[in-house]
Write a protein that holds these residues in place. Sequence first.
Motif, mmCIF file in Angstrom:
data_model
loop_
_atom_site.group_PDB
_atom_site.id
_atom_site.type_symbol
_atom_site.label_atom_id
_atom_site.label_comp_id
_atom_site.label_asym_id
_atom_site.label_seq_id
_atom_site.Cartn_x
_atom_site.Cartn_y
_atom_site.Cartn_z
ATOM 1 N N GLY A 33 0.761 -1.235 0.000
ATOM 2 C CA GLY A 33 0.000 0.000 0.000
ATOM 3 C C GLY A 33 0.797 1.293 0.000
ATOM 4 N N TRP A 34 2.035 1.280 0.589
ATOM 5 C CA TRP A 34 2.713 2.549 0.789
ATOM 6 C C TRP A 34 4.231 2.445 0.627
ATOM 7 N N THR A 35 4.809 3.434 -0.005
ATOM 8 C CA THR A 35 6.256 3.627 0.052
ATOM 9 C C THR A 35 6.578 4.199 1.437
ATOM 10 N N PRO A 36 7.853 4.253 1.842
ATOM 11 C CA PRO A 36 8.181 4.836 3.142
ATOM 12 C C PRO A 36 7.624 6.255 3.303
ATOM 13 N N GLU A 37 7.762 7.066 2.262
ATOM 14 C CA GLU A 37 7.280 8.442 2.350
ATOM 15 C C GLU A 37 5.752 8.489 2.454
ATOM 16 N N GLU A 38 5.080 7.612 1.717
ATOM 17 C CA GLU A 38 3.626 7.562 1.791
ATOM 18 C C GLU A 38 3.162 7.049 3.140
ATOM 19 N N TYR A 39 3.937 6.113 3.702
ATOM 20 C CA TYR A 39 3.519 5.579 4.988
ATOM 21 C C TYR A 39 3.675 6.612 6.096
ATOM 22 N N GLU A 40 4.668 7.461 5.995
ATOM 23 C CA GLU A 40 4.817 8.530 6.984
ATOM 24 C C GLU A 40 3.571 9.416 6.998
ATOM 25 N N LYS A 41 3.066 9.755 5.811
ATOM 26 C CA LYS A 41 1.845 10.572 5.720
ATOM 27 C C LYS A 41 0.642 9.805 6.252
ATOM 28 N N GLU A 42 0.575 8.500 5.939
ATOM 29 C CA GLU A 42 -0.507 7.668 6.438
ATOM 30 C C GLU A 42 -0.483 7.613 7.963
ATOM 31 N N PHE A 43 0.698 7.483 8.520
ATOM 32 C CA PHE A 43 0.878 7.433 9.963
ATOM 33 C C PHE A 43 0.361 8.722 10.605
ATOM 34 N N GLN A 44 0.735 9.840 10.026
ATOM 35 C CA GLN A 44 0.306 11.133 10.572
ATOM 36 C C GLN A 44 -1.202 11.301 10.472
ATOM 37 N N ASP A 62 2.812 2.254 18.095
ATOM 38 C CA ASP A 62 3.025 2.490 16.671
ATOM 39 C C ASP A 62 4.300 3.303 16.425
ATOM 40 N N LYS A 63 4.554 4.278 17.279
ATOM 41 C CA LYS A 63 5.766 5.090 17.121
ATOM 42 C C LYS A 63 7.006 4.226 17.310
ATOM 43 N N SER A 64 6.952 3.329 18.276
ATOM 44 C CA SER A 64 8.076 2.429 18.504
ATOM 45 C C SER A 64 8.300 1.533 17.293
ATOM 46 N N ARG A 65 7.203 1.049 16.683
ATOM 47 C CA ARG A 65 7.296 0.097 15.574
ATOM 48 C C ARG A 65 7.784 0.744 14.288
ATOM 49 N N PHE A 66 7.283 1.923 13.973
ATOM 50 C CA PHE A 66 7.547 2.504 12.664
ATOM 51 C C PHE A 66 8.544 3.668 12.655
ATOM 52 N N VAL A 67 8.818 4.229 13.811
ATOM 53 C CA VAL A 67 9.701 5.411 13.861
ATOM 54 C C VAL A 67 10.989 5.133 14.618
ATOM 55 N N GLU A 68 10.871 4.417 15.717
ATOM 56 C CA GLU A 68 12.003 4.291 16.637
ATOM 57 C C GLU A 68 12.840 3.041 16.421
ATOM 58 N N GLY A 69 12.521 2.267 15.361
ATOM 59 C CA GLY A 69 13.402 1.154 15.017
ATOM 60 C C GLY A 69 13.052 -0.184 15.590
ATOM 61 N N PHE A 75 10.336 5.036 9.376
ATOM 62 C CA PHE A 75 9.489 4.532 8.282
ATOM 63 C C PHE A 75 10.284 3.858 7.156
ATOM 64 N N ASN A 76 11.455 3.357 7.489
ATOM 65 C CA ASN A 76 12.286 2.655 6.496
ATOM 66 C C ASN A 76 12.679 3.541 5.312
ATOM 67 N N LYS A 77 12.835 4.824 5.561
ATOM 68 C CA LYS A 77 13.168 5.732 4.458
ATOM 69 C C LYS A 77 14.519 5.412 3.823
ATOM 70 N N ASP A 78 15.398 4.780 4.592
ATOM 71 C CA ASP A 78 16.700 4.422 4.025
ATOM 72 C C ASP A 78 16.575 3.280 3.018
ATOM 73 N N LYS A 79 15.370 2.656 2.947
ATOM 74 C CA LYS A 79 15.131 1.580 1.981
ATOM 75 C C LYS A 79 14.139 2.005 0.901
ATOM 76 N N SER A 80 13.988 3.290 0.729
ATOM 77 C CA SER A 80 13.053 3.801 -0.271
ATOM 78 C C SER A 80 13.384 3.229 -1.648
ATOM 79 N N GLY A 81 12.380 2.695 -2.322
ATOM 80 C CA GLY A 81 12.572 2.088 -3.624
ATOM 81 C C GLY A 81 12.883 0.607 -3.568
ATOM 82 N N GLU A 82 13.144 0.074 -2.377
ATOM 83 C CA GLU A 82 13.509 -1.332 -2.227
ATOM 84 C C GLU A 82 12.341 -2.217 -1.787
ATOM 85 N N GLY A 83 11.221 -1.609 -1.441
ATOM 86 C CA GLY A 83 10.074 -2.379 -0.982
ATOM 87 C C GLY A 83 8.927 -1.469 -0.619
ATOM 88 N N MET A 84 7.911 -2.060 0.050
ATOM 89 C CA MET A 84 6.724 -1.293 0.431
ATOM 90 C C MET A 84 6.162 -1.816 1.749
#
Length: 289
Positions: A33-44, A62-69, A75-84
Amino acid sequence: MTFDTSKNGAGGSTGTPVPVGSYAPPVCWYEPGWTPEEYEKEFQKRWDVGHFSGAAEAYAADKSRFVEGHPYKDFNKDKSGEGMFWGTVYDWDRIEDDGYKACEQADFWVENGETPPVRNAIDAETLAKLAYNEIKVPDTGISLAPAGAAKVNLPTWAWLDKSDFREVSVTATLAVGGWNLSATTKAKPVSVRLEPGTPDAELLPASGECTLSADGSVGEPYARGKADATPPCGVTYLRSSGTGTFGLRATVTWEITWTSSDGQGGTLPEGTFGQEQAVTVQEIQSVNR
């Protein structure tokens, strides 16, 4: 997800075939459903809500799972383009009781080209089943002869022309990010079952199951000179309908198959779709001199 329904049945009396047996279409599944950047917006967006009981704890999780590692950092932004990120989709029209609990996995990351490590992840067969849900088949208004009214103890011929009795199909496609898959589900008519609407009738053939002819039609049209012949598909009423009518029901059985863009394919349970039409049955009038 998109559905190509251009090869569906048309007309005002189309309908969805009812699967035979214990077939259960998916009520929920996971899909990308979402790239890392799209998921950040979805999260917000998800957390742009007012206070509710347990909100602080849920937001922290949720913050622990998706933001704090734990396990995803920023949001896995360092893997942008490598998955969803994948999430749950529900078919709320089909969910009963606690059926939604079949998909309780929190949103998760999937690398491009990898198979999701969860049950109920979208795949070719699931797409085929979702396409099955969208199939519309034409009505089964059969032609009858003699025209006007059937006669007691005389065979009534029944038939469906090939043009009214054709294969239909729907293609479901999910194309998002690096993920692209489609499945086409086809419904092919294989037989028509007649139910005369009264026990005082004899079916032709006796089983009431009229199969397809070589040209794809069902039964045979009545023509002049066939008065003494036995129709391959029809019914003989043994009593008059009086001032009313009998409800002759014709139910088509549809063979369901599917193929997908990744080379897979198979069968799904047959479906049935029927329609009732009113038949007037009259006594044969004779004149004694």
